[in-house]
Design an enzyme around this catalytic site. Structure first.
Site, PDB file in Angstrom:
ATOM      1  N   GLY A   6      10.580  -4.538   9.270  1.00 15.45           N
ATOM      2  CA  GLY A   6      10.796  -5.678  10.157  1.00 15.45           C
ATOM      3  C   GLY A   6       9.486  -6.360  10.481  1.00 15.45           C
ATOM      4  N   PHE A  40       2.622  -8.561  16.047  1.00 17.77           N
ATOM      5  CA  PHE A  40       1.291  -8.691  15.437  1.00 17.77           C
ATOM      6  C   PHE A  40       1.310  -8.728  13.913  1.00 17.77           C
ATOM      7  CE2 PHE A  40       0.460  -6.909  19.639  1.00 17.77           C
ATOM      8  CZ  PHE A  40      -0.576  -7.720  20.084  1.00 17.77           C
ATOM      9  N   TYR A 100      12.479   6.043  13.101  1.00 16.60           N
ATOM     10  CA  TYR A 100      13.840   6.250  13.611  1.00 16.60           C
ATOM     11  C   TYR A 100      14.744   5.382  12.767  1.00 16.60           C
ATOM     12  CZ  TYR A 100      10.949   8.311  17.091  1.00 16.60           C
ATOM     13  OH  TYR A 100       9.977   9.074  17.696  1.00 16.60           O
ATOM     14  N   ASP A 145       9.448  -4.073  29.986  1.00 15.60           N
ATOM     15  CA  ASP A 145      10.232  -4.742  28.939  1.00 15.60           C
ATOM     16  C   ASP A 145      11.391  -3.850  28.488  1.00 15.60           C
ATOM     17  OD1 ASP A 145      10.930  -6.780  27.264  1.00 15.60           O
ATOM     18  OD2 ASP A 145       9.264  -6.526  25.872  1.00 15.60           O
ATOM     19  N   ARG A 191      16.643  -4.098  22.715  1.00 11.19           N
ATOM     20  CA  ARG A 191      15.807  -4.417  21.543  1.00 11.19           C
ATOM     21  C   ARG A 191      14.584  -3.507  21.479  1.00 11.19           C
ATOM     22  NH1 ARG A 191      15.266  -8.553  25.099  1.00 11.19           N
ATOM     23  NH2 ARG A 191      13.302  -8.487  26.259  1.00 11.19           N
ATOM     24  N   ASN A 192      14.252  -2.864  22.592  1.00 12.62           N
ATOM     25  CA  ASN A 192      13.082  -1.983  22.644  1.00 12.62           C
ATOM     26  C   ASN A 192      13.434  -0.499  22.704  1.00 12.62           C
ATOM     27  OD1 ASN A 192      11.296  -4.110  22.475  1.00 12.62           O
ATOM     28  ND2 ASN A 192      11.313  -4.444  24.693  1.00 12.62           N
ATOM     29  N   ASP A 247       8.238   0.316  22.399  1.00  8.53           N
ATOM     30  CA  ASP A 247       7.613  -0.958  22.710  1.00  8.53           C
ATOM     31  C   ASP A 247       6.860  -0.956  24.040  1.00  8.53           C
ATOM     32  OD1 ASP A 247       6.839  -3.566  22.302  1.00  8.53           O
ATOM     33  OD2 ASP A 247       8.722  -4.027  21.300  1.00  8.53           O
TER      34      ASP A 247
END
Ligand code: ATP
Length: 280
Positions: A21, A25, A93, A137, A141-142, A155
Site C-alpha cells: 500500500g 511518506f 499482519y 488517531d 483505518r489504523n 499508526d
C-alpha cells in the site's frame, strides 16, 4: 541506548517483496526478515521517498515511539534502518486494515467477534494510558488484523507523550475532525480523555462495518452538531450495553468520560456475557 541496538537491523537481512500500500511518506512493501536467531519473519517495510533531513526525522519519529511499546494488541516494530534509504520494518499482519476487513467479512463476523476487537483495542489504549501516551488517531483505518481473532492498534504517526494534566497542542492540518472530541476541534487539546472519545467513534465504526462517522455532514458542520448535543446514532448490530458506554465516552466534559481501564472492565464483562449466550 539498549533498545536502539535491539532495533538497529541490517539491510542484508531484509528481502523486499511486493507493494502492500501507499503510506504517508512512501510505499509500504511486504518482505521477509532473517532474525539473528535465523528465524524468517514476514514483515511490512515502510519506505520514505523524500530523504531530506526533516522529513526523515518525522518519518522515523513513529518508529522511535514504537521502540518503547510492547503489547499483544499493538503493532510490533521489528527494526529500523537509519541510513539512506531509511526503512521501518514491522511485523506483517496479512489481513490488512480493519476497515477493509469489516467490509469484506461483514456477513461472516459475529457480534461476539466485533466486541472482541473493541476489547482488544481498548486494552492497547489502557496500556498507552498507563504510559501517559496519547494516540490521537484512533480509527479502523489504523487497526490491522493479525488473525480473525486478533487485531493490533497501529499508526503512531500522530502519537505523543503527555505529562499528567498536560496536553499536546497539535497543528491544524491533517486532523480527522469527524473522530475528534469537541475540545480537540475547538482548542486542539489532546488528552487521554480525547482518546476515549475517539475510541468511542472507532467502536461505532466497527459496529457500522466501517461506514464513515457523520458521513451525512461536512467537516465544518460537526462541531455545531456536537455542541447542540447530537451524537452518532446506534448502529443496528450494536448491543445497547455498548451504545450506553459510547454515550459515556462522548460526554462533552472530558472529566466525565470513563478511563480506558474502566472501559476494559465493562467491555470484558459484556464480551463474557455474549460468549455465554452464544454457547447456549
Ligand atoms: P497514513 O498516515 O496515510 O495512514 P501511513 O504512513 O501511516 O499512512 P500506513 O497506513 O501504516 O501508512 O500503511 C499504508 C498501507 O500499508 C496500509 O494501508 C496497510 O494496508 C499497509 N500496512 C502497513 N503496515 C502494515 C503491516 N504491519 N502489515 C500489513 N499491512 C500493513
Amino acid at each position: 541506548e539498549k533498545s536502539c541496538d535491539k532495533h538497529n537491523i541490517s539491510r542484508d537481512d531484509v528481502i523486499v517483496g511486493r507493494i502492500l500500500g501507499e503510506g504517508f511518506f512512501g510505499e509500504v512493501h511486504e518482505g521477509v526478515y532473517k532474525s539473528p536467531t535465523g528465524d524468517r519473519i514476514r514483515v511490512a517495510i515502510k519506505t520514505c521517498k523524500d530523504c531530506s533531513a526533516d522529513v526523515k526525522e518525522k518519518f522515523l519519529s513513529e518508529a522511535e515511539l514504537m521502540k518503547n511499546l510492547e503489547h499483544p494488541h499493538i503493532v510490533c516494530l521489528i527494526g529500523v534502518i537509519e541510513v539512506d534509504p531509511v526503512w521501518i520494518v514491522m511485523e506483517l499482519y496479512e489481513h490488512g486494515e480493519l476497515g477493509n476487513y469489516l467490509v469484506e467479512q461483514q456477513y461472516i463476523l459475529t457480534s461476539t467477534t466485533l466486541i472482541l476487537y473493541c476489547l482488544q483495542i481498548c486494552k492497547a489504549l489502557a496500556y498507552l494510558e498507563g504510559l501517559n501516551m496519547v494516540h490521537r488517531d484512533i480509527a479502523v483505518r489504523n487497526v490491522l488484523v493479525a488473525s480473525p481473532e486478533c487485531v493490533k492498534l497501529g499508526d503512531f504517526g500522530l502519537s505523543r507523550y503527555v505529562d499528567e494534566q498536560e496536553y499536546y497542542k497539535a497543528s491544524i492540518s491533517r486532523l480527522p475532525i469527524k473522530w475528534m472530541a469537541p475540545e480537540s476541534i475547538n482548542f486542539r487539546r489532546f488528552t487521554t480523555a480525547s482518546d476515549v472519545w475517539m475510541f468511542g467513534v472507532c467502536v461505532w465504526e466497527i459496529f457500522s462495518m466501517a461506514q464513515q462517522p457523520f458521513f451525512w455532514l461536512e467537516n465544518g458542520q460537526v462541531i455545531n452538531q456536537l455542541e447542540s448535543g447530537v451524537r452518532l446514532p446506534k448502529p443496528q448490530p450494536c448491543p445497547p450495553t455498548i451504545y450506553s458506554l459510547l454515550n459515556h465516552c462522548w460526554a462533552y466534559e472530558p472529566n466525565a468520560r470513563p478511563s480506558f481501564c474502566q472501559l476494559v472492565c465493562s467491555l470484558s464483562e459484556i464480551h463474557r456475557a455474549e460468549v455465554e449466550q452464544e454457547h447456549g
